[in-house]
Design a protein around this motif. Structure first.
Motif, mmCIF file in Angstrom:
data_model
loop_
_atom_site.group_PDB
_atom_site.id
_atom_site.type_symbol
_atom_site.label_atom_id
_atom_site.label_comp_id
_atom_site.label_asym_id
_atom_site.label_seq_id
_atom_site.Cartn_x
_atom_site.Cartn_y
_atom_site.Cartn_z
ATOM 1 N N LEU A 1 -1.801 -1.326 -5.325
ATOM 2 C CA LEU A 1 -1.025 -0.168 -5.770
ATOM 3 C C LEU A 1 -1.758 1.134 -5.470
ATOM 4 O O LEU A 1 -1.151 2.120 -5.051
ATOM 5 C CB LEU A 1 -0.730 -0.257 -7.275
ATOM 6 N N LYS A 2 -3.069 1.131 -5.666
ATOM 7 C CA LYS A 2 -3.870 2.324 -5.413
ATOM 8 C C LYS A 2 -3.817 2.685 -3.926
ATOM 9 O O LYS A 2 -3.647 3.859 -3.574
ATOM 10 C CB LYS A 2 -5.311 2.081 -5.865
ATOM 11 N N LYS A 3 -3.941 1.687 -3.056
ATOM 12 C CA LYS A 3 -3.882 1.939 -1.617
ATOM 13 C C LYS A 3 -2.500 2.443 -1.211
ATOM 14 O O LYS A 3 -2.377 3.350 -0.384
ATOM 15 C CB LYS A 3 -4.224 0.670 -0.840
ATOM 16 N N GLU A 4 -1.457 1.851 -1.795
ATOM 17 C CA GLU A 4 -0.093 2.299 -1.481
ATOM 18 C C GLU A 4 0.105 3.743 -1.924
ATOM 19 O O GLU A 4 0.704 4.538 -1.208
ATOM 20 C CB GLU A 4 0.937 1.390 -2.161
ATOM 21 N N LYS A 5 -0.420 4.073 -3.099
ATOM 22 C CA LYS A 5 -0.297 5.434 -3.613
ATOM 23 C C LYS A 5 -1.066 6.409 -2.727
ATOM 24 O O LYS A 5 -0.577 7.487 -2.406
ATOM 25 C CB LYS A 5 -0.816 5.502 -5.052
ATOM 26 N N GLU A 6 -2.281 6.031 -2.327
ATOM 27 C CA GLU A 6 -3.074 6.882 -1.437
ATOM 28 C C GLU A 6 -2.398 7.037 -0.087
ATOM 29 O O GLU A 6 -2.397 8.118 0.503
ATOM 30 C CB GLU A 6 -4.484 6.301 -1.263
ATOM 31 N N GLY A 7 -1.796 5.949 0.413
ATOM 32 C CA GLY A 7 -1.078 6.004 1.682
ATOM 33 C C GLY A 7 0.131 6.918 1.606
ATOM 34 O O GLY A 7 0.391 7.718 2.512
ATOM 35 N N ALA A 8 0.876 6.851 0.513
ATOM 36 C CA ALA A 8 2.045 7.710 0.325
ATOM 37 C C ALA A 8 1.615 9.165 0.186
ATOM 38 O O ALA A 8 2.255 10.069 0.729
ATOM 39 C CB ALA A 8 2.837 7.268 -0.907
ATOM 40 N N ALA A 9 0.518 9.410 -0.507
ATOM 41 C CA ALA A 9 0.015 10.777 -0.668
ATOM 42 C C ALA A 9 -0.456 11.323 0.673
ATOM 43 O O ALA A 9 -0.258 12.500 0.987
ATOM 44 C CB ALA A 9 -1.118 10.814 -1.686
ATOM 45 N N GLY A 10 -1.072 10.480 1.496
ATOM 46 C CA GLY A 10 -1.539 10.893 2.805
ATOM 47 C C GLY A 10 -0.382 11.259 3.726
ATOM 48 O O GLY A 10 -0.449 12.224 4.480
ATOM 49 N N ARG B 1 -6.443 -11.617 -9.851
ATOM 50 C CA ARG B 1 -5.127 -11.279 -9.284
ATOM 51 C C ARG B 1 -4.685 -9.897 -9.749
ATOM 52 O O ARG B 1 -4.128 -9.112 -8.977
ATOM 53 C CB ARG B 1 -4.088 -12.327 -9.677
ATOM 54 N N PHE B 2 -4.953 -9.572 -11.002
ATOM 55 C CA PHE B 2 -4.587 -8.253 -11.521
ATOM 56 C C PHE B 2 -5.370 -7.157 -10.806
ATOM 57 O O PHE B 2 -4.808 -6.129 -10.429
ATOM 58 C CB PHE B 2 -4.835 -8.198 -13.033
ATOM 59 N N GLU B 3 -6.654 -7.386 -10.596
ATOM 60 C CA GLU B 3 -7.479 -6.407 -9.890
ATOM 61 C C GLU B 3 -6.968 -6.199 -8.462
ATOM 62 O O GLU B 3 -6.867 -5.062 -7.996
ATOM 63 C CB GLU B 3 -8.933 -6.866 -9.854
ATOM 64 N N ALA B 4 -6.618 -7.291 -7.786
ATOM 65 C CA ALA B 4 -6.082 -7.178 -6.420
ATOM 66 C C ALA B 4 -4.780 -6.390 -6.422
ATOM 67 O O ALA B 4 -4.534 -5.557 -5.541
ATOM 68 C CB ALA B 4 -5.875 -8.568 -5.823
ATOM 69 N N TYR B 5 -3.939 -6.614 -7.427
ATOM 70 C CA TYR B 5 -2.668 -5.897 -7.535
ATOM 71 C C TYR B 5 -2.909 -4.406 -7.767
ATOM 72 O O TYR B 5 -2.268 -3.555 -7.137
ATOM 73 C CB TYR B 5 -1.832 -6.499 -8.671
#
Length: 129
Positions: free
Chosen positions: A107-116, A99-103
């Motif tokens: 977060l990484k995808k959200e951060k990459e999406g926001a940066a994009g 569950r921690f890895e999925a979280y």
């Protein structure tokens, strides 16, 4: 369940002592007399017998007396309860780590999406100038 936990507590308490762990490790090689087991330790025989008694109470060791010689052997079935407990704990922690890895990935995808998004806004502004 309470009786099972009590047995588990006894096993962990017995294995908490380095002398008793050494006795168990020695008995993994086969049965031995109390004298043979006591030989490597610098303690009086009555003190050593207390360790044997704790191991017997926990169910890890069985002993039999033949004449004047008490022979001890390992009872590996006593470890089944501890093994089950460890497997349950492992399953719990693996699920938590999954569950921690999925979280973290989320977060990484959200951060990459926001940066994009920021990057595309910046390039649109530069093109308008």
């Amino acid at each position: 369940m309470a009786n099972q936990l009590s047995r588990l507590d006894q096993i962990f308490a017995a294995l908490a002592d380095p002398t008793r762990r050494a006795i168990v490790m020695r008995l993994c090689a086969g049965e031995a007399s109390v004298g043979e087991l006591a030989d490597p330790f610098d303690m009086a025989l009555p003190s050593f017998m207390k360790h044997i008694h704790v191991l017997e109470l926990s169910g890890l060791v069985q002993s039999e007396k033949f004449g004047r010689v008490r022979t001890c052997r390992l009872s590996p079935d006593a470890l089944v309860g501890a093994e089950d407990w460890f497997q349950q704990q492992r399953a719990i922690w693996e699920a938590r780590l999954d569950r921690f890895e999925a979280y973290v990935l989320k977060l990484k995808k959200e951060k990459e999406g926001a940066a994009g998004k920021r990057s595309s806004r910046t390039s649109k502004r530069k093109g308008a100038e």
